[in-house]
Design an enzyme around this catalytic site. Structure first.
Site, PDB file in Angstrom:
ATOM      1  N   LYS A 105     -10.913  -2.483  -6.552  1.00 17.26           N
ATOM      2  CA  LYS A 105     -11.572  -3.740  -6.902  1.00 17.26           C
ATOM      3  C   LYS A 105     -10.933  -4.979  -6.297  1.00 17.26           C
ATOM      4  CE  LYS A 105     -12.244  -3.808 -11.425  1.00 17.26           C
ATOM      5  NZ  LYS A 105     -11.841  -3.376 -12.791  1.00 17.26           N
TER       6      LYS A 105
ATOM      7  N   ARG B  70      12.808   9.901 -10.939  1.00 13.91           N
ATOM      8  CA  ARG B  70      13.309   8.609 -11.426  1.00 13.91           C
ATOM      9  C   ARG B  70      14.768   8.706 -11.868  1.00 13.91           C
ATOM     10  NH1 ARG B  70       8.015   6.128 -14.541  1.00 13.91           N
ATOM     11  NH2 ARG B  70       7.042   5.461 -12.599  1.00 13.91           N
TER      12      ARG B  70
ATOM     13  N   GLY C  22       0.688   1.604  -7.439  1.00 12.25           N
ATOM     14  CA  GLY C  22       0.769   2.949  -8.000  1.00 12.25           C
ATOM     15  C   GLY C  22      -0.048   3.973  -7.226  1.00 12.25           C
TER      16      GLY C  22
ATOM     17  N   GLY D 123       2.847  -1.897 -11.099  1.00 15.28           N
ATOM     18  CA  GLY D 123       2.516  -3.266 -11.500  1.00 15.28           C
ATOM     19  C   GLY D 123       3.529  -4.272 -10.980  1.00 15.28           C
TER      20      GLY D 123
HETATM   21  P1  ADP Z   1      -2.996   0.584  -6.225  1.00 14.78           P
HETATM   22  O1  ADP Z   1      -2.750   1.338  -7.516  1.00 14.78           O
HETATM   23  O2  ADP Z   1      -2.219   1.148  -5.092  1.00 14.78           O
HETATM   24  O3  ADP Z   1      -2.816  -0.890  -6.386  1.00 14.78           O
HETATM   25  P2  ADP Z   1      -5.829   0.516  -6.695  1.00 14.78           P
HETATM   26  O4  ADP Z   1      -5.601   0.914  -8.117  1.00 14.78           O
HETATM   27  O5  ADP Z   1      -6.275  -0.852  -6.437  1.00 14.78           O
HETATM   28  O6  ADP Z   1      -4.526   0.825  -5.824  1.00 14.78           O
HETATM   29  O7  ADP Z   1      -6.932   1.447  -6.049  1.00 14.78           O
HETATM   30  C1  ADP Z   1      -6.869   2.831  -6.045  1.00 14.78           C
HETATM   31  C2  ADP Z   1      -8.196   3.455  -6.331  1.00 14.78           C
HETATM   32  O8  ADP Z   1      -9.210   2.940  -5.488  1.00 14.78           O
HETATM   33  C3  ADP Z   1      -8.157   4.942  -6.067  1.00 14.78           C
HETATM   34  O9  ADP Z   1      -8.287   5.629  -7.297  1.00 14.78           O
HETATM   35  C4  ADP Z   1      -9.332   5.190  -5.137  1.00 14.78           C
HETATM   36  O10 ADP Z   1     -10.086   6.336  -5.476  1.00 14.78           O
HETATM   37  C5  ADP Z   1     -10.156   3.945  -5.335  1.00 14.78           C
HETATM   38  N1  ADP Z   1     -11.031   3.701  -4.176  1.00 14.78           N
HETATM   39  C6  ADP Z   1     -10.672   3.558  -2.895  1.00 14.78           C
HETATM   40  N2  ADP Z   1     -11.747   3.409  -2.109  1.00 14.78           N
HETATM   41  C7  ADP Z   1     -12.825   3.470  -2.911  1.00 14.78           C
HETATM   42  C8  ADP Z   1     -14.229   3.401  -2.685  1.00 14.78           C
HETATM   43  N3  ADP Z   1     -14.732   3.219  -1.463  1.00 14.78           N
HETATM   44  N4  ADP Z   1     -15.044   3.514  -3.754  1.00 14.78           N
HETATM   45  C9  ADP Z   1     -14.531   3.695  -4.991  1.00 14.78           C
HETATM   46  N5  ADP Z   1     -13.236   3.755  -5.272  1.00 14.78           N
HETATM   47  C10 ADP Z   1     -12.368   3.652  -4.244  1.00 14.78           C
HETATM   48 MG    MG Z   2      -3.957   1.523  -9.286  1.00 18.90          MG
END
Ligand code: ADP
Ligand code: MG
Length: 397
Positions: free
Chosen positions: A200, A39, A354, A377
Site C-alpha cells: 500500500k 535473534r 519486515g 517497523g
Molecule cells: P514491508 O513489510 O517490507 O514494509 P509491505 O508490508 O509494505 O513490505 O508489503 C509486503 C506485501 O506486499 C507482501 O505481502 C506482498 O504480497 C504484497 N504485494 C506486493 N505486490 C503486490 C501486488 N501487486 N498486489 C498485492 N499485494 C502485493
Molecule cells: Mg509488511
C-alpha cells in the site's frame, strides 16, 4: 536522522553491572521450543564483548504479548537455556524484572557472568514507559546498553525510559543499523537508488516523502505501483488501488520531476485472474491491465528497465517487494531485482521492512546484501527520518 551514538566500546564497563536490552522475541512452537534462534545468536557479539571486558551482565527483553501480566507461556526460560548453551555457562533466569528476585540475582553477579531478567512485558508499566518502573529497572545496574533495534521505535521503559537514570550506549546491532542506514541517508555513496514496493501507498508515504529528498532515483513496484499508474491515467483492472491516494501519487510524480529525481513506474505487469498462487496470468503489453485482471508482479520489460536503473548505483535502499513474492509465480520481479542488486559490484545494499527482509531471505539473497535491517517497523521509521526514542536516548559521541 543522523545518529552519532556512543557504543559499548566507548564506556568503561569493567566491574560494572550492565543492563542490556536485547531482542529475544523469538518464534516458538506450541510447546515453547524456539524454532529460530537467529535473534539470540545476533545478540552474542555485544554480550561477549561485555563479558570479556569484565562486566556483570543483566540481560532483558520482551517476548510476545503477555499484556502486562505474568504468563508462563511468555516466559524467557527457553531463551535462558539457549543463551546458556551458546555462551557455555548457565545464564540464570530471574523470576521477574524488577522484584526482589531480580535484585538479589543482580547483586550476586560476578564479573564475566550474565543473568536474564524475566519478560519485561509482564508489567504494564513497561509499555507505558512508567518512570517509576524504569527507575527500578535502572537501579539494578550501573550502565544501560540498548541492542534491540526492532523495538527502538517504541518509547518503553526498557527501550528508552531507563536511559534517564543510567549512562546509556548502544550495542553492536544498533550500532550497525545506525551506521549503515544513517550514512546511506545522510551521506550516501551516490547514485542513491531507492526501490519501493509492497502492498500500500498509505503505508509508505513517510518513506517516499523522506527518500524523495535524498535519492537520485526512485523505483516503484508492488501493489502500490498501481495507484501511481492509475493517477497517471492508466488502466489497472482489479489491481490494488487506494483511491484516496491518487492526488498524493500525482503530486509525488510532479515533485520528483521538479527535483530531477528519476521516478520509475512499472512498464508492464504479470496480470492474474485472481489473487491466488495458481491463478492463470498473462504478461501485459504495457502499463495497462485488462479490466478483469489484477497485477501481482512486475513484468519482464519492467525488470529490464529496473535492472538498468540499478546499474552503477552506489547505494540501494530497498523497502517493499515488487510483487506477491509469497506466491512462486509472482516472485520473479522481486527475485530479479535482488539478483540485479547483488550482481552490482561495490554497491551498498540495504534491505528494510519486515516483508522485504522475508522476501530476500526466502529467495536466497540475504547473505549477499550489505545490510539486512533487523527491525521491521523500526527500519521503516528510520527510513521515514523519524527519531527513534530507543536510539535518541543514548549518549552522543
Ligand atoms: P514491508 O513489510 O517490507 O514494509 P509491505 O508490508 O509494505 O513490505 O508489503 C509486503 C506485501 O506486499 C507482501 O505481502 C506482498 O504480497 C504484497 N504485494 C506486493 N505486490 C503486490 C501486488 N501487486 N498486489 C498485492 N499485494 C502485493
Ligand atoms: Mg509488511
Amino acid at each position: 536522522m543522523k545518529y552519532d551514538k556512543k557504543s559499548v566500546e566507548d564506556i568503561d564497563v569493567h566491574g560494572k553491572k550492565v543492563l542490556v536490552r536485547c531482542d529475544f522475541n523469538v518464534p516458538q512452537d506450541e510447546t515453547g521450543k524456539i524454532t529460530n534462534d537467529k535473534r539470540i545468536v545476533a545478540s552474542i557479539p555485544t554480550i561477549r564483548y561485555l563479558l570479556d571486558h569484565h562486566a556483570k551482565v543483566i540481560l532483558c527483553s520482551h517476548l510476545g504479548r503477555p499484556k502486562g501480566k505474568f504468563d508462563l507461556k511468555y516466559s524467557l526460560k527457553p531463551v535462558a537455556e539457549s543463551l546458556s548453551k551458546i555462551l557455555g555457562f548457565t545464564v540464570k533466569l530471574a523470576p521477574d524484572a524488577i522484584g526482589e528476585g531480580a535484585k538479589n540475582l543482580a547483586e550476586s553477579l560476578r564479573e564475566g557472568e550474565a543473568i536474564l531478567l524475566e519478560n519485561v512485558r509482564f508489567y504494564p508499566e513497561e509499555e507505558a514507559n512508567d518512570p517509576e518502573f524504569a527507575k527500578k529497572l535502572a537501579s539494578l545496574a550501573d550502565i544501560y546498553v540498548n541492542d534491540a533495534f526492532g523495538t527502538s521505535h517504541r518509547a518503553h521503559a526498557s527501550t528508552a525510559g531507563v536511559a534517564a537514570f543510567l549512562p546509556a550506549v548502544c550495542g553492536y546491532l544498533i550500532q550497525k543499523e545506525i551506521t549503515v542506514m544513517g550514512s546511506a541517508l545522510e551521506n550516501p555513496k551516490r547514485p542513491l537508488v531507492a526501490i519501493l514496493g509492497g502492498a500500500k501507498v498509505s503505508d509508505k508515504i513517510g518513506v517516499i516523502n523522506n527518500l524523495l529528498e535524498k535519492c537520485d532515483t526512485i523505483i516503484i513496484g508492488g501493489g502500490m505501483g498501481y495507484t501511481f499508474l492509475k493517477a497517471l491515467g492508466k488502466e489497472i483492472g482489479k489491481s490494488l488501488l487506494e483511491a484516496d491516494k491518487l492526488d498524493y501519487a500525482r503530486d509525488m510524480v510532479k515533485k520528483a520531476s521538479e527535483k530531477g529525481v528519476k521516478f520509475l513506474l512499472p512498464k508492464d505487469s504479470l496480470a492474474a485472474d485472481s489473487f491466488a498462487a495458481d491463478s492463470p496470468f498473462i504478461a501485459t503489453e504495457d502499463e495497462n491491465i485488462p479490466a478483469d485482471k489484477m497485477g501481482l508482479d512486475i513484468g519482464p520489460k519492467t525488470i529490464e528497465a529496473y535492472r538498468n536503473a540499478i546499474k552503477g548505483a552506489g547505494t540501494v535502499i530497498w523497502n517493499g517487494p515488487m510483487g506477491v513474492f509469497e506466491f512462486d509465480a509472482f516472485s520473479m520481479g522481486t527475485s530479479a531485482i535482488a539478483e540485479a542488486i547483488v550482481n552490482e559490484k561495490g554497491v551498498i545494499s540495504i534491505i528494510g521492512g519486515g516483508d522485504s527482509v522475508s522476501a530476500v531471505k526466502k529467495l536466497g539473497y540475504s547473505d549477499r546484501m550489505t545490510h539486512i535491517s533487523t527491525g521491521g517497523g523500526a527500519s521503516l521509521e528510520f527510513l521515514e527520518g523519524i527519531e527513534l526514542p530507543g536510539i535518541a536516548c543514548l549518549l552522543d559521541k
